[in-house]
Design an enzyme around this catalytic site. Structure first.
Site, PDB file in Angstrom:
ATOM      1  N   ASP A  30      22.462  20.118   7.583  1.00 26.48           N
ATOM      2  CA  ASP A  30      21.431  19.453   6.809  1.00 26.48           C
ATOM      3  C   ASP A  30      21.170  18.072   6.778  1.00 26.48           C
ATOM      4  OD1 ASP A  30      21.557  22.123   5.834  1.00 26.48           O
ATOM      5  OD2 ASP A  30      22.152  21.581   3.691  1.00 26.48           O
ATOM      6  N   LYS A 135      18.821  28.022   5.800  1.00 29.72           N
ATOM      7  CA  LYS A 135      19.567  28.437   4.685  1.00 29.72           C
ATOM      8  C   LYS A 135      18.899  28.374   3.351  1.00 29.72           C
ATOM      9  CE  LYS A 135      22.990  24.695   4.305  1.00 29.72           C
ATOM     10  NZ  LYS A 135      22.802  24.167   3.157  1.00 29.72           N
ATOM     11  N   CYS A 168      26.950  20.900   0.422  1.00 29.06           N
ATOM     12  CA  CYS A 168      26.789  21.774   1.382  1.00 29.06           C
ATOM     13  C   CYS A 168      28.064  21.739   2.353  1.00 29.06           C
ATOM     14  CB  CYS A 168      25.414  21.528   2.124  1.00 29.06           C
ATOM     15  SG  CYS A 168      24.215  21.955   0.954  1.00 29.06           S
TER      16      CYS A 168
END
Length: 236
Positions: A30, A135, A168
């Site tokens: 990310d 995701k 995450c």
């Protein structure tokens, strides 16, 4: 069975990490404009995004080292379909950010797939052919084909990087641990908006003999990859 010659010991905590040649992938979680740059979702929550930008330089070096020796690099992006059908109300309406997921921002709609802000920062742009996992949740395994990608490539170990450490990165590391992967979290290649969360997040990974994995610096991981390169290029 892995032969001793296929392993490289990476200095790490709580013990050295036995990096296995041909069975390791680097996962970059990310590193998106919406989290790292002004005007994105991270800043909408009141965070200082410069704290995440510190990760970019060491991570760029680690990615380059991995590519140089053929270690697969896998990127993830958190985000949602334009109609937000994959964003549950519990996530969409949580808290009181200045902008919510799907709202317009300076880089397009916040955390929406296909928007400029949803994509990875320029310095860490994936190369053609590298896997990019989109995701909808925090963990990289939930509602994605990541496990199949890893199985198809014979991957049993993950070098874990990205943001944020306590969300995450931690969720993905825990998911991977439950699936039997050995995880090496790179301390200066993960970042948090909260320095205390960064510290505690790393401590939790390596606690109790490495309950979720190992922690190492990028310098030590890059050096190990360089020794792997030297090994593969040295004439017999």
């Amino acid at each position: 069975m892995t032969s001793p010659d296929s392993r490289i010991e990476v200095p790490a905590e709580p013990t050295a990490f036995p990096l296995v040649e041909g069975a390791t992938a680097l996962i970059v979680i990310d590193m998106q404009r919406d989290f790292l740059l002004p005007g994105g979702f991270g800043e909408s929550l009141g965070n200082d995004v410069s704290l995440l930008q510190r990760v970019v330089e060491p991570l760029a070096g680690l990615i380059a080292a991995a590519r140089a020796v053929g270690v697969p690099v896998i990127h993830t992006r958190e985000g949602h379909l334009p109609d937000l059908s994959d964003c549950p109300p519990a996530k969409l309406h949580r808290g009181a950010p200045s902008k919510r997921i799907g709202d317009p921002g300076p880089s397009g709609r916040i955390l929406v797939r296909g928007e400029y802000g949803h994509d990875i920062v320029d310095e860490l742009r994936p190369l053609p052919g590298e896997v990019v996992i989109d995701k909808p949740g925090k963990g990289a395994f939930y509602a994605t084909d990541l496990q199949q990608v890893l199985a198809d490539a014979g991957i049993t170990q993950l070098i874990v990087t990205g943001v944020t450490t306590e969300v995450c990165v931690h969720t993905t590391t825990r998911e991977a641990n439950d699936r039997g992967y050995e995880c090496l979290v790179v301390s200066d290649c993960v970042g948090s908006y909260f320095p205390e969360f960064q510290r505690v997040g790393l401590e939790m990974v390596k606690a109790q003999g490495g309950i979720f994995g190992w922690v190492a610096s990028s310098d030590d991981v890059v050096a190990a990859l360089a020794s792997l390169s030297a090994r593969t290029t040295t004439p017999a």
